[in-house]
Design an enzyme around this catalytic site. Structure first.
Site, PDB file in Angstrom:
ATOM      1  CE  LYS A  94      -4.995  -2.342   0.748  1.00 31.39           C
ATOM      2  NZ  LYS A  94      -3.676  -2.956   0.823  1.00 31.39           N
ATOM      3  CB  THR A 128      -0.913   0.007   1.235  1.00 34.56           C
ATOM      4  OG1 THR A 128      -1.715  -1.184   1.231  1.00 34.56           O
ATOM      5  CG2 THR A 128      -1.826   1.223   1.227  1.00 34.56           C
ATOM      6  CE  LYS A 182       2.113   1.044   5.264  1.00 39.19           C
ATOM      7  NZ  LYS A 182       1.412   1.016   3.944  1.00 39.19           N
TER       8      LYS A 182
END
Length: 305
Positions: free
Chosen positions: A180, A104, A248
């Site tokens: 995503k 990701t 994150k």
């Protein structure tokens, strides 16, 4: 993994044997691939290879032996190390081979990586994944992919072996990562909301097991509530996806929205919740540990063996 003419079935390597990468490598092996692997923990790669395949000491050595290299590492910085670090893969991948990037990352960074690899004659697929460790091991991941027709032509059978569903979202890198990012917005908000709801119920005196039973059979249920609050009931915060992953990922969500001047109030609040959990020393625990930020809540204790 010998250096012969390219076989009908592409030679495959996997870099990163964490919870997801190890399952993906095992799925490829179960599908009949002779899988090469590399991990920063040599013993993990060696353990995998005992049951078939080969362990390589560096990313570069693995890259030189395969047609399709699958990167399953945590973030863009680790992908940079895999490809361009000392003994990295980028200069060892053959022209016409494919790097499949499953992390990701920022969509703009992924789009730029396609061009950087193209300068070396290497094809690229932007291919973030979703589904968790159990589905990775079963070859049932969802893959959100984008890239050139040439990259798909070589990598398609590899993608199919690792996944139950491969979404082909466009002919250029970055589109897979954009989808995503949207998925992670929802996942992070759902986990944070599930934790808030469970904490409220427990604080109000509802038995945790009863609350879980009712909600999972009611309109307020979500996949994340059902999955993550089961960890809370067990008092088991062994990380399958850690708090710091969502620090994150929700940070990437907010970064992606900023140039669009697009407000994300729920994502921003969820990000602050995960940041608070991380700052409290919970960053390496399972992401369900975000529930621990709520004061005065007597959470279930670990189940005795």
């Amino acid at each position: 993994m010998s250096d012969q003419n390219k076989p009908a079935r592409p030679r495959v390597g996997v870099v990163g044997l964490g919870a997801m990468g190890l399952g993906m490598a095992r799925s490829l092996r179960a599908a009949g691939y002779d899988v090469g692997v590399h991990d920063l923990r040599p013993e993990t790669a060696a353990d995998f290879a005992r049951d078939g395949g080969a362990a390589f000491g560096t990313c570069g050595e693995l890259a030189a032996a395969v047609d399709v290299l699958v990167g399953v590492v945590v973030n863009a910085a680790q992908v940079e190390t895999v490809l361009f670090g000392a003994e990295g893969a980028a200069d060892r991948l053959r022209p016409g081979s494919v790097f499949v990037m499953c992390s990701t990352v920022d969509p703009g960074w992924s789009a730029a990586l396609e061009g950087r690899l193209a300068e070396r004659g290497v094809l690229y697929l932007d291919a973030p994944i979703s589904g968790g460790a159990a589905r990775a091991a079963a070859g049932e991941l969802t893959m959100m992919t984008s890239g050139s027709a040439e990259a798909y032509s070589l990598a398609d059978p590899v993608l199919e072996a690792m996944s139950s569903t491969v979404y082909r979202l466009g002919g250029r890198a970055g589109l897979g990562s954009k989808v995503k990012i949207v998925n992670q917005l929802l996942a992070g908000v759902h986990i944070a909301a599930a934790a808030e709801a469970m904490a409220l119920g427990i604080k109000a005196g509802v038995p945790a097991e009863a609350l879980y039973e009712v909600i999972t059979h009611s309109a307020g249920n979500s996949w994340m509530f059902e999955n993550r609050m089961a960890h809370v009931l067990d008092g088991d915060y062994t990380p399958l996806s850690a708090v710091d992953i969502f620090v994150k990922d929700l940070g990437l969500v907010l970064d992606a929205a900023r140039p669009e001047r697009f407000p994300l109030p729920l994502a921003a609040t969820a990000h602050q919740m995960f940041l608070q959990a991380s700052a409290s020393g919970l960053g390496a625990e399972d992401d369900s540990a975000v529930i621990k930020i709520f004061p005065g809540v007597d959470l279930p204790e670990p189940v005795e063996a």
